[in-house]
Design a protein around this motif. Structure first.
Motif, PDB file in Angstrom:
ATOM      1  N   GLN A 112      13.961   5.563  -4.356  1.00 46.82           N
ATOM      2  CA  GLN A 112      14.673   5.327  -5.628  1.00 46.82           C
ATOM      3  C   GLN A 112      13.726   4.797  -6.684  1.00 46.82           C
ATOM      4  OE1 GLN A 112      18.236   2.985  -5.481  1.00 46.82           O
ATOM      5  NE2 GLN A 112      19.058   4.079  -3.740  1.00 46.82           N
ATOM      6  N   LEU A 113      12.839   3.893  -6.257  1.00 43.81           N
ATOM      7  CA  LEU A 113      11.865   3.341  -7.205  1.00 43.81           C
ATOM      8  C   LEU A 113      10.885   4.434  -7.648  1.00 43.81           C
ATOM      9  CD1 LEU A 113      10.789   0.798  -8.624  1.00 43.81           C
ATOM     10  CD2 LEU A 113       9.374   0.363  -6.605  1.00 43.81           C
ATOM     11  N   GLY A 114      10.468   5.251  -6.682  1.00 47.79           N
ATOM     12  CA  GLY A 114       9.559   6.361  -6.998  1.00 47.79           C
ATOM     13  C   GLY A 114      10.158   7.290  -8.041  1.00 47.79           C
ATOM     14  N   TYR A 115      11.482   7.556  -7.934  1.00 46.37           N
ATOM     15  CA  TYR A 115      12.153   8.441  -8.892  1.00 46.37           C
ATOM     16  C   TYR A 115      12.245   7.823 -10.288  1.00 46.37           C
ATOM     17  CZ  TYR A 115      13.591  12.282  -5.864  1.00 46.37           C
ATOM     18  OH  TYR A 115      13.585  13.395  -5.064  1.00 46.37           O
ATOM     19  N   TRP A 134      10.120  12.938   0.964  1.00 54.07           N
ATOM     20  CA  TRP A 134      10.336  11.511   1.240  1.00 54.07           C
ATOM     21  C   TRP A 134      10.566  11.250   2.724  1.00 54.07           C
ATOM     22  CZ3 TRP A 134       9.408   8.914  -3.168  1.00 54.07           C
ATOM     23  CH2 TRP A 134       9.629   9.575  -4.370  1.00 54.07           C
ATOM     24  N   GLY A 135      10.333  12.257   3.547  1.00 59.26           N
ATOM     25  CA  GLY A 135      10.633  12.122   4.964  1.00 59.26           C
ATOM     26  C   GLY A 135      12.136  12.284   5.180  1.00 59.26           C
ATOM     27  N   ALA A 136      12.637  11.836   6.332  1.00 59.96           N
ATOM     28  CA  ALA A 136      14.068  11.948   6.635  1.00 59.96           C
ATOM     29  C   ALA A 136      14.408  10.925   7.703  1.00 59.96           C
ATOM     30  CB  ALA A 136      14.389  13.355   7.131  1.00 59.96           C
ATOM     31  N   SER A 143       0.817  -1.217   0.000  1.00 57.07           N
ATOM     32  CA  SER A 143       0.000   0.000   0.000  1.00 57.07           C
ATOM     33  C   SER A 143       0.849   1.263   0.000  1.00 57.07           C
ATOM     34  CB  SER A 143      -0.995  -0.004   1.170  1.00 57.07           C
ATOM     35  OG  SER A 143      -0.293   0.120   2.369  1.00 57.07           O
ATOM     36  N   ALA A 144       2.061   1.223   0.641  1.00 57.60           N
ATOM     37  CA  ALA A 144       2.891   2.436   0.656  1.00 57.60           C
ATOM     38  C   ALA A 144       3.364   2.788  -0.748  1.00 57.60           C
ATOM     39  CB  ALA A 144       4.089   2.255   1.579  1.00 57.60           C
ATOM     40  N   SER A 145       3.537   1.755  -1.598  1.00 59.79           N
ATOM     41  CA  SER A 145       4.031   2.086  -2.939  1.00 59.79           C
ATOM     42  C   SER A 145       2.879   2.405  -3.893  1.00 59.79           C
ATOM     43  CB  SER A 145       4.898   0.964  -3.510  1.00 59.79           C
ATOM     44  OG  SER A 145       4.234  -0.260  -3.431  1.00 59.79           O
TER      45      SER A 145
HETATM   46  C1  HEM Z   1       5.942   9.654  -4.852  1.00 59.99           C
HETATM   47  C2  HEM Z   1       5.921   8.560  -4.184  1.00 59.99           C
HETATM   48  C3  HEM Z   1       6.170   8.444  -2.701  1.00 59.99           C
HETATM   49  C4  HEM Z   1       6.191   9.408  -1.712  1.00 59.99           C
HETATM   50  C5  HEM Z   1       5.952  10.908  -1.848  1.00 59.99           C
HETATM   51  C6  HEM Z   1       6.499   8.722  -0.470  1.00 59.99           C
HETATM   52  C7  HEM Z   1       6.628   9.350   0.750  1.00 59.99           C
HETATM   53  C8  HEM Z   1       6.960   8.694   1.926  1.00 59.99           C
HETATM   54  C9  HEM Z   1       7.214   9.357   3.194  1.00 59.99           C
HETATM   55  C10 HEM Z   1       7.138  10.861   3.438  1.00 59.99           C
HETATM   56  C11 HEM Z   1       7.528   8.405   4.102  1.00 59.99           C
HETATM   57  C12 HEM Z   1       7.983   8.618   5.547  1.00 59.99           C
HETATM   58  C13 HEM Z   1       6.897   8.424   6.572  1.00 59.99           C
HETATM   59  C14 HEM Z   1       7.392   8.805   7.974  1.00 59.99           C
HETATM   60  O1  HEM Z   1       8.547   9.081   8.194  1.00 59.99           O
HETATM   61  O2  HEM Z   1       6.547   8.837   8.885  1.00 59.99           O
HETATM   62  C15 HEM Z   1       7.446   7.116   3.423  1.00 59.99           C
HETATM   63  C16 HEM Z   1       7.651   5.895   4.024  1.00 59.99           C
HETATM   64  C17 HEM Z   1       7.589   4.683   3.366  1.00 59.99           C
HETATM   65  N1  HEM Z   1       7.483   4.500   2.004  1.00 59.99           N
HETATM   66 FE1  HEM Z   1       7.156   5.940   0.621  1.00 59.99          FE
HETATM   67  N2  HEM Z   1       6.652   7.380  -0.730  1.00 59.99           N
HETATM   68  C18 HEM Z   1       6.478   7.164  -2.081  1.00 59.99           C
HETATM   69  C19 HEM Z   1       6.613   5.983  -2.769  1.00 59.99           C
HETATM   70  C20 HEM Z   1       6.939   4.779  -2.212  1.00 59.99           C
HETATM   71  C21 HEM Z   1       7.199   3.573  -2.954  1.00 59.99           C
HETATM   72  C22 HEM Z   1       7.221   3.438  -4.489  1.00 59.99           C
HETATM   73  C23 HEM Z   1       7.430   2.587  -2.046  1.00 59.99           C
HETATM   74  C24 HEM Z   1       7.782   1.163  -2.435  1.00 59.99           C
HETATM   75  C25 HEM Z   1       8.183   0.252  -1.766  1.00 59.99           C
HETATM   76  C26 HEM Z   1       7.322   3.188  -0.708  1.00 59.99           C
HETATM   77  C27 HEM Z   1       7.463   2.524   0.504  1.00 59.99           C
HETATM   78  C28 HEM Z   1       7.511   3.145   1.741  1.00 59.99           C
HETATM   79  C29 HEM Z   1       7.636   2.419   2.996  1.00 59.99           C
HETATM   80  C30 HEM Z   1       7.708   0.900   3.176  1.00 59.99           C
HETATM   81  C31 HEM Z   1       7.680   3.390   4.016  1.00 59.99           C
HETATM   82  C32 HEM Z   1       7.808   3.154   5.519  1.00 59.99           C
HETATM   83  C33 HEM Z   1       9.245   3.293   5.929  1.00 59.99           C
HETATM   84  C34 HEM Z   1       9.448   3.174   7.425  1.00 59.99           C
HETATM   85  O3  HEM Z   1       8.549   3.459   8.213  1.00 59.99           O
HETATM   86  O4  HEM Z   1      10.557   2.801   7.797  1.00 59.99           O
HETATM   87  N3  HEM Z   1       7.031   4.513  -0.861  1.00 59.99           N
HETATM   88  N4  HEM Z   1       7.124   7.324   2.100  1.00 59.99           N
END
Ligand code: HEM
Length: 475
Positions: free
Chosen positions: A427-430, A416-418, A286-288
């Motif tokens: 990287q995949l998103g890019y 993308w958070g920090a 769901s995140a992706s």
């Molecule tokens: C434009 C696309 C995307 C944006 C803007 C985005 C943004 C974010 C942000 C801001 C977070 C951090 C949440 C936090 O710190 O509370 C996050 C976490 C995450 N994202 Fe993305 N994301 C994107 C695409 C993807 C894709 C393609 C995947 C594929 C696997 C993905 C997988 C995850 C996962 C698993 C986390 C949780 C990481 C953790 O809690 O350690 N995201 N994303």
């Protein structure tokens, strides 16, 4: 783009709730809007979260107390403080308040844990969508987009020839996400349930985290359905796939994300439950999905509203073979990538939350233990102190070095958070976002109705309110 946690080797200390270092036990001394007696500032906050947070920081400063029902929110307007909190690996600040000893011992989903058990799991998940896994996950997405984009556009087109391009993008992304994660195919019914279940889960999680309005449970129909029971159907589909894969004699030969997770998690030093595995597989799915589909839709829309930017996208995409893209050829699309980055800067992702364990001191102000801190991403992305003319869509700020803000841009760009929980899939998103944006704009001319206005649905996955209804013709 480096996707690794900069503090991966640092030791973690999970504090007990009693090791208080802050001199304050409440945050009542912090500046902020006065708020109403019971609801605090919730009515004004819920009306337009991003506008409210931006205004609150401007008026009350970079550490600002927003009174909300049940629990106050302390908002951090300065990116340096945001990094201090989000880059932390000491246990002083955590994602879901697991400073508490009971919470620290519990197993849980990847996004809900900290410390060594978190890093161990992240070391398994990350490479599946970066390094070695990047090429194959990207290819799975490309295959799905090339196979299904036209059909999804057809499905999203009504009898009058009007297409909801947002719906078509979500459906296309769904095929890609499923293909990268599960080799086996899904029935149309399963895909519908997954689509609705993930959208509902994202909305429910967003409202729990105060990022979005609560779902409309009174009128759960229409094209963007919110039906709580679909979360259970989607969870069951994921669970069944995990069980099938665990029992499959061919485990280890599928080459998809599920294979990597099932195999990798078997090797964990800290044992985890079957449900944690299912939860992590569901998180990766769901995140992706929603965030990327929403970001791609917004990039397409913002780019289309700028005719020159659109022409440059089409021209640049003509330099590569979109029917057989490689990681390198998509990376060469610098203008498309700049449009994507500028769009995710502008989109209305309101807050990333963290919790203090022992309290702290930011901007000279004491913060109490067990405080909910918010990094107001959208407000920072539109703050005049860090960005010139922030309300204008200008991809040049990500394309042309001379047009970047004076201070290190990375600090102020938080899409993308920090820190340790920074997006695993950046990287995949890019790759997949610029590719699909390029594919759509190179394949179709898009006619936007003259009276159309951009109305955003902010949240965990910001989208266009009511969809993006346009007329498409093949180029
Ligand atoms: C434009 C696309 C995307 C944006 C803007 C985005 C943004 C974010 C942000 C801001 C977070 C951090 C949440 C936090 O710190 O509370 C996050 C976490 C995450 N994202 Fe993305 N994301 C994107 C695409 C993807 C894709 C393609 C995947 C594929 C696997 C993905 C997988 C995850 C996962 C698993 C986390 C949780 C990481 C953790 O809690 O350690 N995201 N994303």
């Amino acid at each position: 783009m480096d996707n690794q946690c900069p503090h991966a080797g640092a030791a973690t200390k999970i504090h007990s709730a009693t090791s208080i270092t802050s001199r304050r036990l409440s945050n009542k001394h912090l500046p902020g809007p006065p708020g109403h007696r019971i609801m605090g500032s919730y009515p004004e906050f819920a009306k337009d979260r991003n506008k409210f947070l931006r205004e609150a920081i401007r008026r009350y400063g970079d550490v600002c107390r927003i009174q909300l029902p049940l629990r106050d929110l302390i908002v951090l307007g300065n990116p340096e403080d945001v990094h201090r909190v989000m880059d932390d690996t000491s246990g002083d600040y955590s994602k879901f308040g697991n400073y508490h000893p009971a919470m620290a011992k519990r197993q849980n989903g990847l996004s809900f844990i900290e410390g060594e058990i978190f890093r161990e799991r992240r070391r398994i998940v990350s490479p599946l969508v970066t390094r070695d896994g990047l090429k194959s996950t990207f290819q799975a997405n490309v295959d799905a987009y090339l196979d299904t984009l036209d059909a999804n556009i057809g499905e999203a087109t009504d009898a009058d020839g009007v297409t909801d391009l947002q719906e078509a993008i979500f459906q296309t992304l769904l095929r890609g996400v499923l293909k990268q994660t599960y080799t086996e195919s899904f029935t149309a019914k399963e895909m519908r349930e997954l689509h609705e279940g993930m959208a509902t889960f994202t909305k429910l999680l967003g409202s729990t985290l105060k990022i979005a309005d609560p779902p409309n449970l009174v009128r759960p129909w229409g094209p963007y359905k919110i039906r709580p029971w679909t979360v259970l159907s989607a969870a069951k589909i994921v669970k069944d796939r995990v069980v099938e894969r665990q029992n499959s004699p061919a485990l280890g030969t599928y080459g998809d994300v599920l294979d990597g997770m099932v195999l990798g998690y078997k090797k964990l030093k800290t044992p985890m439950t079957f449900w944690d595995l299912c939860f992590d597989v569901a998180t990766m799915t769901s995140a992706s999905y929603g965030t990327t589909a929403g970001a791609i839709t917004q990039t397409v829309v913002r780019t289309l509203l700028d005719a020159e930017a659109t022409d440059r996208v089409v021209e640049e995409c003509g330099t590569i073979d979109l029917s057989q893209p490689s990681v390198d050829s998509v990376r060469s699309l610098r203008w498309v990538r700049a449009c994507f980055e500028e769009s995710i800067r502008m989109q209305g992702f309101p807050l990333l939350l963290r919790f203090t364990a022992v309290g702290g001191n930011l901007q000279g102000l004491d913060i109490a233990p067990n405080t909910m801190l918010g990094a107001p991403i959208s407000a920072i992305h539109r703050d005049l102190r860090w960005w010139t003319d922030p309300d204008t869509f200008d991809p040049n700020r990500f394309y042309d070095n001379s047009k970047r803000v004076d201070q290190p841009r990375l600090l102020h760009f938080l899409a993308w958070g920090a820190g340790p929980h920074r997006c695993t899939g950046a990287q995949l998103g890019y790759l997949i976002a610029p590719y699909l944006v390029g594919l759509i704009l190179s394949r179709y001319r898009v006619e936007i109705p003259p009276n159309w206005t951009f109305r955003e649905e902010t949240g965990l996955a910001p989208t266009i309110k009511g969809g993006f209804r346009v007329r498409l013709t093949r180029r």
